[in-house]
Scaffold this motif. Structure first.
Motif, PDB file in Angstrom:
ATOM      1  N   MET A 263      72.204  84.755 -16.254  1.00 47.24           N
ATOM      2  CA  MET A 263      71.671  83.461 -15.843  1.00 47.24           C
ATOM      3  C   MET A 263      72.489  82.370 -16.538  1.00 47.24           C
ATOM      4  SD  MET A 263      67.763  81.985 -16.234  1.00 47.24           S
ATOM      5  CE  MET A 263      67.057  83.543 -15.868  1.00 47.24           C
ATOM      6  N   ASP A 264      72.964  81.418 -15.772  1.00 46.60           N
ATOM      7  CA  ASP A 264      73.770  80.354 -16.380  1.00 46.60           C
ATOM      8  C   ASP A 264      72.880  79.300 -17.045  1.00 46.60           C
ATOM      9  OD1 ASP A 264      72.839  78.728 -14.314  1.00 46.60           O
ATOM     10  OD2 ASP A 264      74.792  78.379 -13.418  1.00 46.60           O
ATOM     11  N   THR A 265      73.515  78.398 -17.767  1.00 51.67           N
ATOM     12  CA  THR A 265      72.793  77.392 -18.561  1.00 51.67           C
ATOM     13  C   THR A 265      71.911  76.506 -17.693  1.00 51.67           C
ATOM     14  OG1 THR A 265      74.589  77.404 -20.177  1.00 51.67           O
ATOM     15  CG2 THR A 265      73.129  75.489 -20.187  1.00 51.67           C
ATOM     16  N   LYS A 266      72.442  76.024 -16.587  1.00 48.59           N
ATOM     17  CA  LYS A 266      71.661  75.140 -15.717  1.00 48.59           C
ATOM     18  C   LYS A 266      70.426  75.867 -15.185  1.00 48.59           C
ATOM     19  CE  LYS A 266      72.003  72.007 -11.775  1.00 48.59           C
ATOM     20  NZ  LYS A 266      72.882  71.462 -10.736  1.00 48.59           N
ATOM     21  N   GLU A 267      70.609  77.109 -14.786  1.00 49.48           N
ATOM     22  CA  GLU A 267      69.493  77.896 -14.264  1.00 49.48           C
ATOM     23  C   GLU A 267      68.440  78.137 -15.344  1.00 49.48           C
ATOM     24  OE1 GLU A 267      68.835  82.108 -11.888  1.00 49.48           O
ATOM     25  OE2 GLU A 267      70.862  81.342 -12.158  1.00 49.48           O
ATOM     26  N   LYS A 268      68.863  78.378 -16.561  1.00 50.32           N
ATOM     27  CA  LYS A 268      67.916  78.538 -17.677  1.00 50.32           C
ATOM     28  C   LYS A 268      67.095  77.271 -17.871  1.00 50.32           C
ATOM     29  CE  LYS A 268      70.438  81.788 -20.600  1.00 50.32           C
ATOM     30  NZ  LYS A 268      71.170  81.945 -21.873  1.00 50.32           N
ATOM     31  N   LEU A 269      67.774  76.138 -17.828  1.00 49.90           N
ATOM     32  CA  LEU A 269      67.084  74.857 -17.992  1.00 49.90           C
ATOM     33  C   LEU A 269      66.075  74.628 -16.862  1.00 49.90           C
ATOM     34  CD1 LEU A 269      70.133  72.704 -19.126  1.00 49.90           C
ATOM     35  CD2 LEU A 269      68.093  73.212 -20.507  1.00 49.90           C
ATOM     36  N   LEU A 270      66.483  74.911 -15.636  1.00 47.42           N
ATOM     37  CA  LEU A 270      65.587  74.723 -14.494  1.00 47.42           C
ATOM     38  C   LEU A 270      64.374  75.658 -14.579  1.00 47.42           C
ATOM     39  CD1 LEU A 270      68.245  74.267 -11.685  1.00 47.42           C
ATOM     40  CD2 LEU A 270      66.524  72.565 -12.367  1.00 47.42           C
ATOM     41  N   ASN A 271      64.606  76.916 -14.951  1.00 45.57           N
ATOM     42  CA  ASN A 271      63.494  77.858 -15.087  1.00 45.57           C
ATOM     43  C   ASN A 271      62.522  77.427 -16.173  1.00 45.57           C
ATOM     44  OD1 ASN A 271      64.384  79.518 -13.026  1.00 45.57           O
ATOM     45  ND2 ASN A 271      65.461  80.911 -14.387  1.00 45.57           N
ATOM     46  N   SER A 272      63.045  76.984 -17.300  1.00 44.79           N
ATOM     47  CA  SER A 272      62.183  76.518 -18.394  1.00 44.79           C
ATOM     48  C   SER A 272      61.432  75.254 -17.984  1.00 44.79           C
ATOM     49  CB  SER A 272      63.009  76.259 -19.657  1.00 44.79           C
ATOM     50  OG  SER A 272      63.447  77.480 -20.199  1.00 44.79           O
ATOM     51  N   ALA A 273      62.127  74.350 -17.329  1.00 41.64           N
ATOM     52  CA  ALA A 273      61.474  73.114 -16.884  1.00 41.64           C
ATOM     53  C   ALA A 273      60.343  73.426 -15.911  1.00 41.64           C
ATOM     54  CB  ALA A 273      62.498  72.183 -16.236  1.00 41.64           C
ATOM     55  N   LYS A 274      60.607  74.291 -14.963  1.00 33.49           N
ATOM     56  CA  LYS A 274      59.582  74.650 -13.977  1.00 33.49           C
ATOM     57  C   LYS A 274      58.369  75.267 -14.670  1.00 33.49           C
ATOM     58  CE  LYS A 274      59.084  77.031  -9.572  1.00 33.49           C
ATOM     59  NZ  LYS A 274      59.796  77.776  -8.527  1.00 33.49           N
ATOM     60  N   LYS A 275      58.623  76.168 -15.594  1.00 35.30           N
ATOM     61  CA  LYS A 275      57.537  76.824 -16.319  1.00 35.30           C
ATOM     62  C   LYS A 275      56.718  75.809 -17.120  1.00 35.30           C
ATOM     63  CE  LYS A 275      58.120  79.241 -20.225  1.00 35.30           C
ATOM     64  NZ  LYS A 275      58.662  80.292 -21.097  1.00 35.30           N
TER      65      LYS A 275
ATOM     66  N   LYS B 120      52.883  74.346 -16.580  1.00 37.35           N
ATOM     67  CA  LYS B 120      51.885  74.624 -17.620  1.00 37.35           C
ATOM     68  C   LYS B 120      51.333  73.342 -18.254  1.00 37.35           C
ATOM     69  CE  LYS B 120      51.918  77.087 -22.009  1.00 37.35           C
ATOM     70  NZ  LYS B 120      52.722  77.994 -22.822  1.00 37.35           N
ATOM     71  N   LYS B 121      52.215  72.400 -18.560  1.00 35.47           N
ATOM     72  CA  LYS B 121      51.822  71.214 -19.333  1.00 35.47           C
ATOM     73  C   LYS B 121      51.714  69.936 -18.501  1.00 35.47           C
ATOM     74  CE  LYS B 121      53.855  70.755 -23.361  1.00 35.47           C
ATOM     75  NZ  LYS B 121      54.839  70.668 -24.436  1.00 35.47           N
ATOM     76  N   GLY B 122      52.305  69.939 -17.308  1.00 34.07           N
ATOM     77  CA  GLY B 122      52.357  68.726 -16.499  1.00 34.07           C
ATOM     78  C   GLY B 122      53.633  67.944 -16.777  1.00 34.07           C
ATOM     79  N   TYR B 123      53.862  66.947 -15.951  1.00 31.75           N
ATOM     80  CA  TYR B 123      55.093  66.159 -16.061  1.00 31.75           C
ATOM     81  C   TYR B 123      55.104  65.307 -17.322  1.00 31.75           C
ATOM     82  CZ  TYR B 123      58.823  62.883 -14.911  1.00 31.75           C
ATOM     83  OH  TYR B 123      59.968  62.142 -14.942  1.00 31.75           O
ATOM     84  N   TYR B 124      54.040  64.585 -17.553  1.00 28.97           N
ATOM     85  CA  TYR B 124      54.027  63.606 -18.640  1.00 28.97           C
ATOM     86  C   TYR B 124      53.987  64.254 -20.020  1.00 28.97           C
ATOM     87  CZ  TYR B 124      53.422  60.269 -14.913  1.00 28.97           C
ATOM     88  OH  TYR B 124      53.607  59.533 -13.769  1.00 28.97           O
ATOM     89  N   GLU B 125      53.439  65.439 -20.129  1.00 23.27           N
ATOM     90  CA  GLU B 125      53.331  66.112 -21.427  1.00 23.27           C
ATOM     91  C   GLU B 125      54.546  66.977 -21.768  1.00 23.27           C
ATOM     92  OE1 GLU B 125      50.904  65.369 -23.575  1.00 23.27           O
ATOM     93  OE2 GLU B 125      50.227  63.964 -22.032  1.00 23.27           O
TER      94      GLU B 125
END
Length: 190
Positions: free
Chosen positions: A1-13, A17-22
């Protein structure tokens, strides 16, 4: 998994879980096991990465509708099957879609424009599908625009009320949609 994909997966997760603002950029990079610098190589801000997630979700829907619009099969079946596939995609994407539609579209011009642009594209593709039904005589009602509006309105209500807010199981939603589309395309008279 490349860096951008890792970031996107973590962001989505984390957004899910926490919402946009949190969710903070520091949360995303920590979850991905990357540095803040790595984040800023690909994205300018938290808003930027969220837009990327929304575009990815929207592009899946547009692609499936493009595929269905190019099919030479019964327009009624195309409408039903494309709507089922729409709900399958959006069921998987519901946390991001919920945040996008209920928290951000009304408060941010970039998100509102993205929503309007994708909605316009969906409308154009659905118009192509319905027009095939009108031209072939499958639909006796000839106002394509009205058929598109009714279909989009029905799908929007089921999507917002049942899929996003009530968290009803996908199979129950697909059953409801199947019945609803039959009523729209065949009428309420027996």
């Amino acid at each position: 998994m490349d860096t951008k994909e890792k970031l996107l997966n973590s962001a989505k997760k984390l957004f899910s879980k926490k919402g946009y603002y949190e969710t903070r950029v520091s949360d995303i990079v920590a979850d991905a096991g990357l540095s803040q610098g790595a984040f800023y190589l690909y994205f300018k801000s938290k808003e930027d990465i969220f837009i990327e997630l929304v575009k990815s979700m929207s592009n899946k829907v547009v692609k499936l509708l493009k595929d269905y619009a190019s099919m030479e099969m019964d327009p009624e079946e195309v409408i039903k099957n494309s709507t089922f596939d729409f709900f399958r995609v959006m069921y998987e994407e519901r946390p991001i879609a919920y945040i996008f539609l209920f928290q951000l579209v009304g408060t941010n011009e970039k998100f509102r424009k993205l929503y309007m642009d994708k909605n316009k594209k969906v409308r154009e593709l659905l118009h192509i599908i319905v027009e095939k039904g009108v031209k072939s005589g499958v639909f006796s009602y000839k106002n394509t625009e009205n058929i598109v509006n009714i279909l989009m309105g029905y799908v929007r209500i089921v999507y917002l009320e049942y899929l996003l807010k009530d968290n009803i199981p996908l199979e129950d939603i697909l059953s409801l949609v199947s019945e609803g589309i039959d009523v729209i395309l065949k009428g309420v008279k027996g």
